[in-house]
Design a protein around this motif. Structure first.
Motif: not given
Ligand SMILES: Cc1cc2nc3c(=O)[nH]c(=O)nc-3n(C[C@H](O)[C@H](O)[C@H](O)COP(=O)(O)OP(=O)(O)OC[C@H]3O[C@@H](n4cnc5c(N)ncnc54)[C@H](O)[C@@H]3O)c2cc1C
Length: 387
Positions: A315-326
């Motif tokens: 949510r803190l990164f409106p312009g960036l899709a973070l690489t998150l695990d499942r």
């Protein structure tokens, strides 16, 4: 641009990174949304002690005082964290909630809810894996006449004296709140919908945490087999009391599902004595209580949802899709690619031996990386928002 290190969050993870940086001669800026450091621990329920031993729970460079017991009580941990901040002259800007983080030329800009903007070449996210309470939608809630609260809002048993209370969920928090309630004479029950992995905190005087650290060093199949045998011998079959045991070992459950086993500090004995009744999962609220999935109904004056927390980092990164695990945790502690310049400390809850132990190791790794000679160590720039 100015070279800066900005840490968001002044809980154990943010303080650990800040302390490790100060120990390396780097002074970071820390922002914290609450009005004090260690805010989550200031607000946890009063009887809470660490479940992990103090030798594996301290922040970098400062062991717990020798006068502290093996399992540090909540208030003593708060005192330790406040002292840690003071010792390292970490003075977070309090009341500053990061609202949006965006890449700018050569670094990152952090906008806070109060309207400040910080630019930083490196930003450390230490906002915690336990940020937002997870509240399940349960049918019939609007018509229920009792009180419903999330475990985050539970402090002690006092408001529940003389009442019938259902604790929903048997993670560590649910198990311990149920215990806290019955110890104070409250009639408490648990609703447990899935099989659980329960281990005793200590076996023959040895902390199970230390055993799990050792077992995690073995090939996974061996470690799992020994952990399962250990659980069988020490905890055994709990089905007579309404608890089903997980099919996987406690180690595997942690490793693959990020679910910490229940580290029992007395709840099981109360369940076996019939002082805490175990109900199955919930079907719906009734006006006076709950109906469970087996069709049984019972009246309760209050329901405490010990249903955990949801990740909120993206949510803190409106312009960036973070690489998150499942599990919603960042894939890397030190961001790569589009996340280069970001570090994520305290989000990996799947390591054996506890999150504080993981935080310690991650903080050292991040501090080493950020204290590289190439890093420009000037203070972050701070401006008032113009929009
Ligand atoms: C009840 C409970 C018991 C636990 N017991 C143990 C244990 O015995 N042993 C163990 O190893 N681990 C334990 N843990 C897990 C873990 O160690 C703790 O959750 C620990 O507090 C994690 O530290 P943290 O700094 O990552 O997160 P937090 O303590 O949650 O700190 C995050 C900080 O960031 C701030 N913040 C969040 N968002 C923002 C924002 N947008 N802007 C600015 N500031 C922000 C918060 O206000 C908070 O101060 C426990 C967890 C819980 C919930």
């Amino acid at each position: 641009m100015d070279a800066e290190v900005l840490i968001i969050g002044a809980g154990p993870a943010g303080l650990a990174v800040a302390g490790a940086l100060v120990q390396r001669g780097v002074t970071p800026l820390v922002i914290e949304q609450a009005d004090a450091v260690a805010s989550s621990w200031r607000n946890h329920y009063e009887r809470l002690h660490l479940h992990t031993v103090k030798s594996h729970s301290a922040l970098p460079g400062v062991p717990f005082p020798s006068s502290y017991p093996r399992y540090v009580p909540r208030q003593a941990l708060v005192d330790y964290l406040a002292d840690y901040a003071q010792r390292h002259r970490i003075e977070p800007r309090l009341g500053e909630e990061a609202a949006a983080i965006a890449r700018i030329d050569g670094g990152w800009q952090v906008a806070t809810r109060a309207g400040m903007r910080y630019t930083a070449r490196r930003v450390v996210l230490a906002t915690g894996a336990n940020c937002e309470p997870r509240v399940p939608a349960i049918a019939g809630r609007a018509g229920y006449r009792g009180r419903v609260l999330h475990s985050r809002d539970y402090r002690n048993a006092a408001p529940f004296i003389g009442q019938r209370v259902l604790v929903v969920g048997m993670g560590n928090t649910g198990a311990e709140i149920a215990l806290d309630l019955v110890e104070q004479g409250v009639q408490a029950a648990l609703s447990v919908r899935s099989p659980v992995n329960i281990v005793h905190r200590d076996v023959l005087g040895r902390p199970t945490q230390l055993t799990s650290i050792l077992l995690a060093k073995l090939p996974a199949a061996w470690g799992d087999a020994i952990a399962t045998m250990f659980r069988k011998l020490t905890v055994g079959d709990l089905s007579p009391w309404g608890l089903q045991t997980a099919a996987v070992s406690p180690l595997r459950q942690l490793r693959e599902h990020g679910k910490t086993p229940v580290i029992d500090v007395g709840t099981l004995a109360r369940i076996k004595r019939g002082e805490i009744k175990v109900h199955p999962g919930i079907d719906r609220f009734t006006p006076d209580g709950l109906r469970f999935v087996d069709g049984s109904e019972q009246a309760f004056d209050a329901v405490i949802l010990a249903t955990g927390y949801a990740p909120t980092l993206q949510r803190l990164f409106p312009g960036l899709a973070l690489t998150l695990d499942r599990h919603g945790a960042p894939a890397d502690v030190i961001g790569q690619g589009a996340s280069a310049g970001l570090c994520f400390v305290g989000f990996d809850i799947r390591q054996p031996g506890g999150v504080l132990r993981t935080i310690h190791a991650q903080a050292l790794r991040v501090a080493d990386a950020l204290a590289q000679p190439s890093a420009d160590r000037s203070r972050p720039r701070q401006t008032t928002a113009t929009t």
